[in-house]
Design a protein around this motif. Structure first.
Motif, PDB file in Angstrom:
ATOM      1  N   PRO A  55       0.822  -1.217   0.000  1.00 15.57           N
ATOM      2  CA  PRO A  55       0.000   0.000   0.000  1.00 15.57           C
ATOM      3  C   PRO A  55       0.852   1.261   0.000  1.00 15.57           C
ATOM      4  O   PRO A  55       1.917   1.305   0.599  1.00 15.57           O
ATOM      5  CB  PRO A  55      -0.809  -0.131   1.295  1.00 15.57           C
ATOM      6  N   GLY A  87      -1.633   0.171   5.325  1.00 11.65           N
ATOM      7  CA  GLY A  87      -2.408   1.012   4.423  1.00 11.65           C
ATOM      8  C   GLY A  87      -3.661   1.610   5.016  1.00 11.65           C
ATOM      9  O   GLY A  87      -4.316   2.416   4.354  1.00 11.65           O
ATOM     10  N   SER A 107      -6.796   0.578   2.591  1.00 10.76           N
ATOM     11  CA  SER A 107      -6.217   0.360   1.271  1.00 10.76           C
ATOM     12  C   SER A 107      -6.341  -1.111   0.915  1.00 10.76           C
ATOM     13  O   SER A 107      -5.919  -1.983   1.665  1.00 10.76           O
ATOM     14  CB  SER A 107      -4.750   0.772   1.260  1.00 10.76           C
ATOM     15  N   TYR A 110      -3.212  -2.372  -4.804  1.00 13.16           N
ATOM     16  CA  TYR A 110      -2.020  -1.591  -5.103  1.00 13.16           C
ATOM     17  C   TYR A 110      -1.550  -1.893  -6.512  1.00 13.16           C
ATOM     18  O   TYR A 110      -1.542  -3.048  -6.929  1.00 13.16           O
ATOM     19  CB  TYR A 110      -0.904  -1.910  -4.114  1.00 13.16           C
ATOM     20  N   ASN A 117      -3.501   3.564  -5.690  1.00 10.06           N
ATOM     21  CA  ASN A 117      -3.895   2.744  -4.567  1.00 10.06           C
ATOM     22  C   ASN A 117      -5.383   2.954  -4.312  1.00 10.06           C
ATOM     23  O   ASN A 117      -5.829   4.080  -4.155  1.00 10.06           O
ATOM     24  CB  ASN A 117      -3.105   3.171  -3.321  1.00 10.06           C
ATOM     25  N   GLU A 118      -6.161   1.875  -4.318  1.00 11.56           N
ATOM     26  CA  GLU A 118      -7.582   2.025  -4.053  1.00 11.56           C
ATOM     27  C   GLU A 118      -7.826   2.033  -2.553  1.00 11.56           C
ATOM     28  O   GLU A 118      -7.259   1.240  -1.811  1.00 11.56           O
ATOM     29  CB  GLU A 118      -8.378   0.903  -4.702  1.00 11.56           C
ATOM     30  N   MET A 119      -8.667   2.952  -2.107  1.00 12.32           N
ATOM     31  CA  MET A 119      -8.947   3.096  -0.693  1.00 12.32           C
ATOM     32  C   MET A 119     -10.459   3.082  -0.494  1.00 12.32           C
ATOM     33  O   MET A 119     -11.180   3.813  -1.166  1.00 12.32           O
ATOM     34  CB  MET A 119      -8.359   4.413  -0.191  1.00 12.32           C
TER      35      MET A 119
END
Length: 283
Positions: A55, A87, A107, A110, A117-119
């Motif tokens: 992350p 993350g 997170s 990645y 980075n998707e959160m």
């Protein structure tokens, strides 16, 4: 062109030359060439740098807009903070109209190729001082799916029982400002009330106090442990007044107007029932 790329390109030349040799010489030459190809590709492969996956941080100070599906647009500030390598971030999205969305953002994806980075939010809750954004009221649960471009942008969507929409944020360079304890220690004045506040180092924290903020007894502390970003977790208590409560959030240091003039300490804080933004100026 790299040496490895050039070497790999030139390896085809011996095969062209081999077409003009007799059979026995070809067999021996093929063996030599194939061995050279194997050694070259192996060496080049070992020298290539691979990016480890994990992350990336969304920590820092952000500004942007929150727009509902019905077209209501709000200018917002946001602070995200993470102490761990997993993350997960604690975050506050705040509007000057007096509402905040706060909670934990996790997170989950990645990409080493594009540094995205998707959160996603785990338990983000809407809180307000009476202002409603797109039909939300105190305690409304809002879910986010956001894409983080490290120290560049955060973009994505939100969804709730009341409405849906989009969040768009840009990273603020003040996040990377190097802050020392000396920048925070000492005497401050809260802009809205004129209350004097004193900050002093005690043990592993910077503790502050005042007996005149909103006619409250104020105590609290600012965590300051090898900060990588200009973002500091804050715990604060207001007692013996009409807005008493336990508040948590973040603070950051900036200049009052331009770099080098009077320092300003900005707080974004929430309790179970209230949202506070405080601005302190160095006394």
């Amino acid at each position: 062109m790299s040496i490895c790329t050039l070497a790999q390109s030139l390896l085809i030349l011996p095969f062209l030359i081999l077409n003009n040799l007799n059979k026995m010489i070809k067999i021996s030459a093929y063996f030599i060439v194939i061995t050279a190809v194997t050694l070259t590709l192996t060496a080049c492969s070992e020298n290539q740098t691979t990016t480890s996956e994990g992350p990336i941080s969304a920590s820092g100070i952000w500004t942007g807009t929150l727009e509902s599906g019905t077209g209501q647009l709000e200018s917002v500030h946001a602070i995200f903070y993470s102490e761990s390598e997993n993350g997960n971030h604690e975050g506050i999205i705040y509007s000057d109209n007096g509402f905040a969305i706060s909670g934990t953002f996790s997170s989950v994806v990645y990409s080493s190729a594009n540094q995205n980075n998707e959160m996603v939010s785990i338990n983000t809750v809407y809180q307000t001082n009476g202002y409603q954004f797109s039909g939300h009221s105190d305690g409304s649960i809002i879910g986010f799916e956001l894409m983080v471009n490290h120290q560049q942008s955060i973009n994505g969507r939100f969804d709730s029982a009341q409405n849906d929409g989009r969040l768009s944020l840009r990273y603020q360079a003040i996040s990377n400002r190097e802050i020392t304890e000396a920048d925070i220690n000492g005497s401050w004045v809260e802009l809205a009330t004129g209350a004097s506040v004193t900050v002093e180092p005690i043990d592993d924290a910077l503790e502050f106090s005042s007996d005149s903020l909103f006619d409250c007894q104020l105590t609290g502390n600012i965590a300051f442990t090898e900060p990588e970003y200009n973002v500091f977790p804050v715990d604060m208590a207001l007692n013996d007044c009409s807005i008493e409560g336990i508040f948590q959030g973040f603070a950051f240091v900036s200049d009052r107007v331009t770099e080098g003039d009077n320092l300003e300490l900005t707080f974004l804080l929430i309790s179970n029932e209230q949202v506070l933004k405080l601005n302190w100026v160095r006394q």
